[in-house]
Scaffold this motif. Structure first.
Motif, PDB file in Angstrom:
ATOM      1  N   VAL A 172      -6.390   4.131  -2.650  1.00  0.00           N
ATOM      2  CA  VAL A 172      -6.814   3.308  -1.519  1.00  0.00           C
ATOM      3  C   VAL A 172      -7.868   4.058  -0.728  1.00  0.00           C
ATOM      4  N   ASP A 218      -7.390   6.212   4.404  1.00  0.00           N
ATOM      5  CA  ASP A 218      -7.651   4.989   5.159  1.00  0.00           C
ATOM      6  C   ASP A 218      -8.221   5.348   6.529  1.00  0.00           C
ATOM      7  N   ASN A 219      -9.453   4.948   6.751  1.00  0.00           N
ATOM      8  CA  ASN A 219     -10.110   5.218   8.036  1.00  0.00           C
ATOM      9  C   ASN A 219     -10.176   6.707   8.348  1.00  0.00           C
ATOM     10  N   THR A 269      -4.334   8.629   7.358  1.00  0.00           N
ATOM     11  CA  THR A 269      -4.683   7.373   8.019  1.00  0.00           C
ATOM     12  C   THR A 269      -5.168   7.614   9.442  1.00  0.00           C
ATOM     13  N   ARG A 318      -9.783   2.358   1.828  1.00  0.00           N
ATOM     14  CA  ARG A 318     -10.225   1.292   2.728  1.00  0.00           C
ATOM     15  C   ARG A 318     -10.650   1.831   4.095  1.00  0.00           C
ATOM     16  N   ASN A 319     -11.391   0.992   4.810  1.00  0.00           N
ATOM     17  CA  ASN A 319     -11.794   1.329   6.181  1.00  0.00           C
ATOM     18  C   ASN A 319     -12.662   2.566   6.291  1.00  0.00           C
ATOM     19  N   ARG A 325       0.843  -1.195   0.000  1.00  0.00           N
ATOM     20  CA  ARG A 325       0.000   0.000   0.000  1.00  0.00           C
ATOM     21  C   ARG A 325       0.880   1.248   0.000  1.00  0.00           C
ATOM     22  N   SER A 366      -3.921   7.488  -0.485  1.00  0.00           N
ATOM     23  CA  SER A 366      -4.567   6.567   0.442  1.00  0.00           C
ATOM     24  C   SER A 366      -5.371   7.344   1.473  1.00  0.00           C
ATOM     25  N   CYS A 387      -0.875  10.006   2.114  1.00  0.00           N
ATOM     26  CA  CYS A 387      -1.612   9.028   2.902  1.00  0.00           C
ATOM     27  C   CYS A 387      -2.211   9.683   4.135  1.00  0.00           C
TER      28      CYS A 387
END
Ligand SMILES: *[C@@H]1O[C@H](CO)[C@@H](O)[C@H](O)[C@H]1NC(C)=O
Ligand SMILES: *[C@@H]1O[C@H](CO)[C@@H](O)[C@H](O)[C@H]1NC(C)=O
Ligand SMILES: *[C@@H]1O[C@H](CO)[C@@H](O)[C@H](O)[C@H]1NC(C)=O
Ligand SMILES: *[C@@H]1O[C@H](CO)[C@@H](O)[C@H](O)[C@H]1NC(C)=O
Length: 529
Positions: A144, A120-121, A93, A146-147, A26, A118, A91
């Motif tokens: 990305v 993410d969450n 996160t 995700r979450n 990732r 990304s 990213c």
């Protein structure tokens, strides 16, 4: 009971997964050295601003990779990331933010050189995404998301980008709306998203992802009879991840007939398998990972014995926790013969095997063999002449008491025998010496903690490291040495007595000849005088 649970736990810990070999990295992972990482400790307040980035790098034009993680951020400065004109990797996160602020932050992000993004969450939902996608730059290759709480994703969102990898895993109840062809996409990750795989990924007869080669669907629902059909869009799929999927139509011998280029298939922890597929149209399969299949009734029937006959290229086989106790050596031989020349890695952990299958000695390309947690007591059929490529041989938690070094293929360097019931007698010393001679330090270290004597009583419970019998106890040639010493002494005695005897005789004869000589001398003297 306690030791058994402990052994299972240990066993679980050192199970190494081939999945990690093939999975995609990732963005910002593993933690990159040259990536600026900002956590709550490095923040100046609850608002994330240019100041926070400048504190890490003065000239923000040089920031190529930025990661913001594990922080409580209320607001992100408007169009903040677009100021990082050379940014290629971003990213965000584990951030909890005010709704919509992420949209402000990412405003005009298409002015950067972003290729990996990304989120993410970060609490992303479908409506935020609907606005956000307008800023996604053409240069984007890896996305990305995700979450999050995305329930709806349209292929429209990425149709103006060069996205190759799309990760929508761990969303809730995701629907993928396929209304645009995305030729750039090769990797699609939909694991644990509630996505139901019951379509062939087509719109009006054309494939939505015509170049799809890697598909992750772990933990989702699959209707194989709706997707494993002629003219589906899965002809280019090389890797298919179906771990812990719910198969609403059971897997049978005909399954996976329409995946002609499939090379790696992962189906760990699934429940609905009535028969192993025969893979008659999937001849390129290199990896088959079918661990922890629940309720597998794998009897040595004629069909089951032939189930690998089409897999002429198989290199990696994992079948942990299949109950194979009723398989006899001959039957295992029939089962594994088609793959005996190609297998590089085989894992038959917890299969109830009572001995090493004979066929294994013919696997010349085998590099890794794991037979953990079985009932094996000897290294049968293996020797210095077999398995010349074998480097990793794991037999922890079996019933091995003694090891004959002559049965260990010489290339083995990773030889795991943890948790076996060793018989600590002199006969164990050749094994210890074999390890010490090869300087296998890791194993020597493990002797202290995970290798114990089970027999005899005076060593029971002691670690293999502590087991150091006196040298004289374990000299296999002791009797010969004693005999030799006795013989030596005897010889010395014999030599001395002979010497003495010879000397005595000599002096006796000398006396006599002296006498005669003396007589002659006397004569001479007499004559000369
Ligand atoms: C944080 O940002 C918000 C929205 O831009 C603004 O209303 C607020 O005043 C900022 N707070 C501070 C402490 O700068
Ligand atoms: C998931 O979404 C579908 C509609 O797409 C809906 O019918 C279903 O109730 C949802 N399930 C859950 C658990 O939210
Ligand atoms: C699975 O797919 C087949 C073929 O499309 C269909 O006939 C069947 O009803 C589906 N099963 C379920 C449970 O949805
Ligand atoms: C070991 O593996 C290599 C390739 O992986 C192969 O060329 C060689 O023949 C193998 N060794 C033996 C003894 O078969």
């Amino acid at each position: 009971m306690k030791t058994k649970a402990f052994s299972i736990l240990l066993n679980f810990l050192f199970i190494w997964n081939i999945e990690t070999l093939t999975s995609v990295k990732r963005p910002c992972q593993p933690r990159k050295m040259n990536c600026i990482t900002i956590t709550s400790k490095k923040m100046h307040g609850q608002n994330f601003t240019e100041k926070d980035i400048k504190a890490q790098k003065k000239d923000i034009k040089h920031v190529k990779c930025l990661q913001v993680r594990d922080a409580k951020i209320r607001f992100i400065e408007k169009a903040l990331f677009s100021k990082l004109v050379n940014l290629s990797e971003l990213c965000l996160t584990n951030l909890s933010m005010e709704e919509n602020t992420i949209k402000d932050g990412l405003l005009n992000i298409n002015k950067t050189k972003l290729s990996q993004l990304s989120l993410d969450n970060v609490g992303l939902d479908s409506s935020i995404l609907e606005d956000l996608h307008l800023f996604l730059p053409k240069s984007l290759e890896h996305l990305v998301l995700r979450n999050n709480v995305i329930s709806f994703f349209s292929t429209d969102y990425i149709s103006k980008t060069d996205t190759q990898i799309l990760d929508l895993s761990f969303n809730i109840n995701l629907s993928l709306i396929m209304n645009r062809t995305i030729p750039s996409l090769t990797h699609l990750i939909l694991s644990y998203s509630g996505f139901r795989w019951n379509t062939t990924f087509q719109i009006n007869g054309t494939c939505v992802f015509p170049n799809l080669s890697v598909l992750h669907l772990e933990g989702n629902e699959v209707n194989l009879s709706a997707v494993d059909i002629k003219n589906n869009c899965f002809a280019k799929i090389i890797s298919l991840y179906l771990n812990r999927c719910r198969f609403i139509v059971p897997i049978n011998s005909e399954s996976f007939s329409f995946f002609p280029n499939l090379e790696h298939l992962y189906m760990n922890g699934i429940t609905n398998m009535v028969q192993l597929p025969t893979f008659s149209n999937t001849k390129n399969l290199l990896t088959l990972s079918i661990n922890d299949v629940v309720n597998n009734f794998f009897q040595p029937s004629t069909d089951n014995m032939k189930c690998f006959q089409n897999l002429k290229n198989l290199q990696y086989l994992e079948m942990r926790k299949w109950n194979m106790t009723s398989w006899k050596s001959d039957q295992l031989c029939v089962l594994f013969t088609p793959v005996a020349n190609t297998l590089k890695k085989m894992d038959l952990t917890s299969t109830g095997l009572g001995s090493i299958p004979r066929i294994i000695s013919q696997m010349n390309n085998l590099k890794t063999l794991k037979l953990n947690n079985n009932r094996i007591s000897k290294l049968d059929y293996m020797s210095k002449q077999t398995n010349k490529n074998l480097t990793t041989l794991w037999l922890p938690y079996n019933l091995i008491e003694l090891v004959d070094p002559n049965s260990i293929p010489p290339s083995v360097t990773n030889f795991n025998l943890k948790g076996n019931p060793f018989r600590c007698t002199c006969e164990l010393m050749p094994y210890k010496n074999w390890i010490l001679e090869r300087k296998l330090q890791k194993i020597v270290q493990d002797w202290q903690t995970s290798y114990h004597c089970f027999e005899p009583l005076d060593w029971k419970g002691k670690s293999l490291d502590e087991f150091k019998p006196k040298v004289t106890d374990c000299q296999p040639f002791n009797q010969y040495v004693i005999t030799a010493i006795v013989l030596c002494c005897l010889m010395v005695v014999v030599v001395i007595t002979t010497n003495v005897y010879v000397k005595l005789r000599k002096s006796h004869r000398k006396g006599r000849s002296l006498k005669s000589y003396g007589a002659c001398e006397e004569q001479k003297l007499l004559e000369t005088s």
